[in-house]
Design a protein around this motif. Structure first.
Motif, short mmCIF file in Angstrom:
data_model
loop_
_atom_site.label_atom_id
_atom_site.label_comp_id
_atom_site.label_asym_id
_atom_site.label_seq_id
_atom_site.Cartn_x
_atom_site.Cartn_y
_atom_site.Cartn_z
N SER A 95 0.82 -1.21 0.00
CA SER A 95 0.00 0.00 0.00
C SER A 95 0.85 1.25 0.00
O SER A 95 0.38 2.32 -0.41
CB SER A 95 -0.94 -0.01 1.22
OG SER A 95 -0.20 0.10 2.42
N GLU A 96 2.10 1.15 0.46
CA GLU A 96 3.01 2.28 0.44
C GLU A 96 3.72 2.44 -0.90
O GLU A 96 4.52 3.35 -1.07
CB GLU A 96 4.04 2.14 1.56
CG GLU A 96 3.43 2.20 2.96
CD GLU A 96 4.45 1.92 4.04
OE1 GLU A 96 5.62 1.65 3.69
OE2 GLU A 96 4.08 1.95 5.23
N GLY A 97 3.46 1.49 -1.82
CA GLY A 97 4.00 1.64 -3.17
C GLY A 97 5.08 0.64 -3.54
O GLY A 97 5.55 0.65 -4.68
N ASP A 98 5.49 -0.24 -2.62
CA ASP A 98 6.54 -1.21 -2.93
C ASP A 98 5.88 -2.47 -3.50
O ASP A 98 5.37 -3.32 -2.77
CB ASP A 98 7.32 -1.54 -1.65
CG ASP A 98 8.56 -2.38 -1.95
OD1 ASP A 98 8.74 -2.77 -3.12
OD2 ASP A 98 9.34 -2.64 -1.02
N LEU A 99 5.90 -2.60 -4.82
CA LEU A 99 5.26 -3.73 -5.48
C LEU A 99 6.16 -4.95 -5.56
O LEU A 99 5.74 -5.98 -6.12
CB LEU A 99 4.83 -3.32 -6.90
CG LEU A 99 3.84 -2.15 -7.00
CD1 LEU A 99 3.48 -1.90 -8.46
CD2 LEU A 99 2.60 -2.43 -6.18
N THR A 100 7.37 -4.88 -5.01
CA THR A 100 8.28 -6.04 -5.06
C THR A 100 8.09 -6.98 -3.88
O THR A 100 8.70 -8.06 -3.85
CB THR A 100 9.73 -5.55 -5.09
OG1 THR A 100 10.02 -4.84 -3.87
CG2 THR A 100 9.97 -4.63 -6.27
N ILE A 101 7.28 -6.60 -2.88
CA ILE A 101 7.08 -7.44 -1.70
C ILE A 101 6.23 -8.65 -2.05
O ILE A 101 5.26 -8.56 -2.79
CB ILE A 101 6.42 -6.62 -0.57
CG1 ILE A 101 7.33 -5.47 -0.16
CG2 ILE A 101 6.12 -7.50 0.62
CD1 ILE A 101 8.66 -5.91 0.39
N ARG A 102 6.60 -9.80 -1.48
CA ARG A 102 5.84 -11.03 -1.68
C ARG A 102 5.59 -11.70 -0.32
O ARG A 102 6.35 -11.52 0.63
CB ARG A 102 6.59 -12.02 -2.60
CG ARG A 102 6.79 -11.51 -4.00
CD ARG A 102 5.47 -11.34 -4.74
NE ARG A 102 5.67 -10.88 -6.11
CZ ARG A 102 5.70 -9.62 -6.49
NH1 ARG A 102 5.55 -8.67 -5.56
NH2 ARG A 102 5.86 -9.30 -7.74
N ALA A 103 4.50 -12.45 -0.24
CA ALA A 103 4.13 -13.16 0.99
C ALA A 103 4.89 -14.47 1.09
O ALA A 103 5.36 -15.03 0.08
CB ALA A 103 2.63 -13.41 1.03
N ASP A 104 5.02 -14.98 2.32
CA ASP A 104 5.69 -16.26 2.57
C ASP A 104 4.73 -17.39 2.25
O ASP A 104 3.73 -17.60 2.94
CB ASP A 104 6.14 -16.33 4.03
CG ASP A 104 6.96 -17.59 4.31
OD1 ASP A 104 7.23 -18.34 3.35
OD2 ASP A 104 7.33 -17.82 5.48
N ALA A 105 5.01 -18.13 1.18
CA ALA A 105 4.14 -19.22 0.74
C ALA A 105 4.63 -20.58 1.19
O ALA A 105 4.15 -21.61 0.69
CB ALA A 105 4.01 -19.20 -0.79
N GLU A 106 5.56 -20.63 2.15
CA GLU A 106 6.13 -21.91 2.59
C GLU A 106 5.77 -22.24 4.03
O GLU A 106 6.16 -23.30 4.52
CB GLU A 106 7.66 -21.87 2.44
CG GLU A 106 8.15 -21.59 1.03
CD GLU A 106 7.73 -22.67 0.05
OE1 GLU A 106 7.57 -23.83 0.49
OE2 GLU A 106 7.54 -22.35 -1.14
N ALA A 107 5.08 -21.37 4.74
CA ALA A 107 4.79 -21.59 6.16
C ALA A 107 3.29 -21.56 6.38
O ALA A 107 2.54 -20.95 5.61
CB ALA A 107 5.47 -20.53 7.03
N GLY A 108 2.86 -22.22 7.49
CA GLY A 108 1.46 -22.19 7.87
C GLY A 108 0.65 -23.32 7.27
O GLY A 108 1.17 -24.19 6.54
N PRO A 109 -0.64 -23.36 7.56
CA PRO A 109 -1.52 -24.39 6.99
C PRO A 109 -1.56 -24.31 5.48
O PRO A 109 -1.24 -23.29 4.87
CB PRO A 109 -2.89 -24.06 7.61
CG PRO A 109 -2.60 -23.18 8.78
CD PRO A 109 -1.35 -22.44 8.46
N ILE A 110 -2.00 -25.40 4.89
CA ILE A 110 -2.00 -25.46 3.42
C ILE A 110 -2.95 -24.43 2.83
O ILE A 110 -2.70 -23.90 1.74
CB ILE A 110 -2.37 -26.90 2.96
CG1 ILE A 110 -2.21 -27.01 1.45
CG2 ILE A 110 -3.77 -27.27 3.41
CD1 ILE A 110 -2.36 -28.42 0.93
N GLU A 111 -4.05 -24.12 3.57
CA GLU A 111 -4.97 -23.11 3.04
C GLU A 111 -4.30 -21.74 2.96
O GLU A 111 -4.46 -21.01 1.97
CB GLU A 111 -6.22 -23.03 3.93
CG GLU A 111 -7.10 -24.26 3.91
CD GLU A 111 -6.61 -25.33 4.86
OE1 GLU A 111 -5.57 -25.10 5.52
OE2 GLU A 111 -7.26 -26.39 4.95
N LEU A 112 -3.53 -21.38 3.99
CA LEU A 112 -2.81 -20.10 3.97
C LEU A 112 -1.69 -20.11 2.95
O LEU A 112 -1.38 -19.08 2.35
CB LEU A 112 -2.27 -19.79 5.36
CG LEU A 112 -3.31 -19.40 6.42
CD1 LEU A 112 -2.65 -19.15 7.76
CD2 LEU A 112 -4.08 -18.18 5.98
#
Length: 489
Positions: free
Chosen positions: A205-222
Motif C-alpha cells: 500500500s506504500e507503493g513497494d510492489l516487489t514485496i511477496r508473501a511467505d508461501a512456505e509456512a502455515g496451513p496449506i490453506e494459507l
C-alpha cells in the motif's frame, strides 16, 4: 494432520468436561448428604425402638448410657423428649446448646410428636452452616409418647464436599491446560503467515510492489492464499512495469519525429508571405509543437519518478541550502518577493525523486500561474498527526503559499489529478502533471499534499493558494560531540 486433530479434539474434551463437571459436582454433594441423612435416620430409629421398650418397662439406665456413649463417640447430641418438649434422657446441655442455633428444630419436633417423620431440608450447600435435624416418634399413631431427636453438625461433611469439588475442578483444569499448551504453538503457527501477509500488504500500500508473501509456512490453506497473492502481485507489478515502459518508450520514440516535425515547420518561416494569415497559422503550429514536447518531457519524467519508490531521511536545511538562492533569483527577475521561514534541525522522510524537485514544482506554480507578488515558504513540526494509512506520529509541514489568483475550493481536489488544468491557465505553458506527480511521490513516502487558502490578496478580493506538504518526522541522530545548530535561513 495431527495438528488438525488436536485443534478439534482438545476443545471437544474441554466442552465435555465443562458439560459434565457442574452436574457431577452437584451429584457428589447430594450423595454425601443422602448418606448422612440415612445414617442419622437409622440411628434415631434404633434409639426410638429402645426408648419405646425402656419407657414401657421403666428401665431407662441402659438407654441413657447408649445416648451418652453415642454423643461421646460421634459428637452428635441425641435426646429423648416427651410430648411437652422436655428432655427426658440424653446429654441435656449439649442438646439445648445445639437446639438454640437451629430455627427449624421446633417444626421438626412438632411433626415427630404428631407421629410423622420429618423430611430433611436438604440445605447441603458448603456455604450454609445449618445442622441436620432428624426426629423419630416414639410410639405409633395416637400413642406417641415422645420423640428421639439428633442434631448433627455438617461442617465435616461440607469440608468433604469441598475437597471433592476441588478434585473435580482440578480434573476440569487439566484439559484447559492441555488446550492452552496445544493452542499456543498452533495459533502461532497459523497466525504467523497472516501477520507476514498483513505486513506485506502494508508495504504494498506504500507503493513497494516487489514485496511477496511467505508461501512456505502455515496451513496449506494459507499457503495457497499466499501463492495466489504472490501470483496476483506478479501480475500487478508486471502490468505497472509495462505501463511505465510503454509511457517511457512512447515518449522517447515520439521525441525524434516530433523534433523533426518542429524543425520542418520552423524552416517554413522564410517562405511565409507578409500578406494573408499564414504567419498566424505558423505561430499556432509552433506553439502546439512546443506544448507536445513539454507533454512528452512530463510523461517521461513521470515514468521515471514512478519507478522510484524508496523514501529516505533528509535534513530540510540541506535541501533548502541548494535551492533558496535560485528561487530568490527567479522571484527577483519576475518582480516578486520570496520569504523563507524554516527552523533549523528539521529531519523528515524525503519522497522518491527528492524533496527539492517537489518544492521546485510548487515554487514554479506560484511564480507562473498565480500572478503573485509575495511567495512564502515556512515549515513547522505538528505532533500527533494522523497521516497516510492512519499512522499516528509527528510530521513536518512545509507550506508554499502566495497572494495570487489561487484556485477555487471546488477545483482543488481536481488540481491533484493528472492532466487537469484550470480554465484560467489554458494559455499558460504547462501539462497538468506537476501537482499530480508531486502528490503521488509524497504519498509514497507516507505523507500528504493538500491545497488550502494562501495569503490574502493585496486588493482584498480573497486569498491566494497554499500547497501544504506533510511528511513523517525522522528522529535526529545524536553525535558524540554536540555540533552547533545551523542558523535560520
Amino acid at each position: 494432520m495431527h495438528r488438525r486433530l488436536l485443534v478439534v479434539l482438545v476443545p471437544l474434551a474441554v466442552l465435555l468436561v465443562a458439560a459434565l463437571g457442574v452436574p457431577l459436582s452437584v451429584t457428589v454433594a447430594e450423595r454425601e448428604m443422602q448418606e448422612t441423612y440415612v445414617n442419622r435416620l437409622n440411628d434415631v430409629g434404633r434409639f426410638a425402638s429402645l426408648a419405646e421398650t425402656a419407657l414401657s418397662t421403666g428401665r431407662t439406665e441402659a438407654l441413657q448410657q447408649e445416648l451418652a456413649r453415642y454423643h461421646d463417640l460421634y459428637g452428635i447430641p441425641v435426646a429423648l423428649i416427651d410430648t411437652s418438649g422436655t428432655v427426658l434422657l440424653g446429654p441435656v446441655d449439649a442438646y439445648e446448646a445445639a437446639a438454640r442455633t437451629e430455627p427449624a428444630l421446633p417444626r421438626i419436633v412438632t411433626a415427630a410428636l404428631a407421629g410423622a417423620r420429618s423430611e430433611p431440608s436438604w440445605e447441603w450447600a458448603p456455604w450454609d452452616d445449618s445442622a441436620l435435624v432428624v426426629a423419630e416418634p416414639v410410639g405409633r399413631d395416637s400413642e406417641v409418647v415422645g420423640a428421639v431427636v439428633t442434631i448433627s453438625d455438617l461442617s465435616r461433611t461440607r469440608e468433604l464436599i469441598l475437597v471433592r469439588w476441588a478434585w473435580l475442578a482440578g480434573l476440569g483444569l487439566l484439559p484447559l491446560i492441555a488446550l492452552a499448551a496445544v493452542a499456543w504453538p498452533v495459533s502461532a503457527w497459523v497466525l504467523r503467515p497472516v501477520r507476514k501477509l498483513d505486513a506485506a500488504t502494508s508495504r504494498i500500500s506504500e507503493g513497494d510492489l516487489t514485496i511477496r508473501a511467505d508461501a512456505e509456512a502455515g496451513p496449506i490453506e494459507l499457503r495457497r492464499l499466499a501463492q495466489s497473492f504472490n501470483t496476483m502481485m506478479d501480475a500487478v507489478e508486471n502490468a505497472a512495469q509495462r505501463q511505465r515502459a510503454f509511457v517511457s518508450d512512447a515518449s522517447h520514440q515520439l521525441r525524434n519525429p516530433l523534433t523533426s516535425l518542429r524543425l520542418a515547420v520552423e524552416s517554413l518561416a522564410p517562405h511565409l508571405r507578409p500578406e494573408g494569415d499564414g504567419q498566424q497559422v505558423y505561430d499556432v503550429a509552433v506553439d502546439e509543437l512546443k506544448a507536445m514536447q513539454r507533454m512528452l518531457n512530463s510523461l517521461q519524467a513521470s515514468a521515471r519518478m514512478e519507478s522510484m519508490r524508496t523514501a529516505s531521511p533528509v535534513d530540510l536545511d540541506e535541501v533548502l541550502a541548494t535551492r533558496v538562492d535560485r528561487w530568490r533569483a527567479l522571484t527577483a527577475t519576475a518582480g516578486q518577493t520570496l520569504t523563507v521561514d524554516v527552523p533549523p534541525g528539521l529531519r523528515l522522510l524525503e519522497p522518491p525523486g527528492g524533496l527539492g524537485s517537489i518544492l521546485d514544482e510548487l515554487i514554479s506554480n506560484a511564480l507562473r500561474l498565480s500572478d503573485a507578488r509575495v511567495v512564502e515558504v515556512f515549515a513547522q513540526v505538528v505532533p500527533g498527526h494522523v497521516g497516510v494509512g492512519d499512522r499516528v506520529g509527528a510530521v513536518v509541514t512545509v507550506v508554499v503559499r502566495d497572494d495570487g489568483q489561487g484556485i477555487d475550493g471546488s477545483e482543488r481536489a481536481q488540481a491533484l489529478r493528472r492532466f487537469w488544468r484550470s480554465p484560467r491557465h489554458q494559455n499558460v505553458s504547462g501539462t497538468g502533471l506537476g501537482l499530480a506527480i508531486c502528490a503521488d511521490l509524497i504519498g509514497a513516502a507516507g505523507g500528504t499534499l493538500r491545497l488550502e487558502d494562501g495569503l490574502p490578496r493585496p486588493d482584498g478580493s480573497g486569498h491566494g493558494l497554499a500547497a501544504v506538504v506533510m511528511l513523517p518526522v525522522v528522529p535526529q541522530v545524536v553525535s558524540p560531540a554536540d555540533a552547533p545548530a545551523s542558523a535560520p535561513i
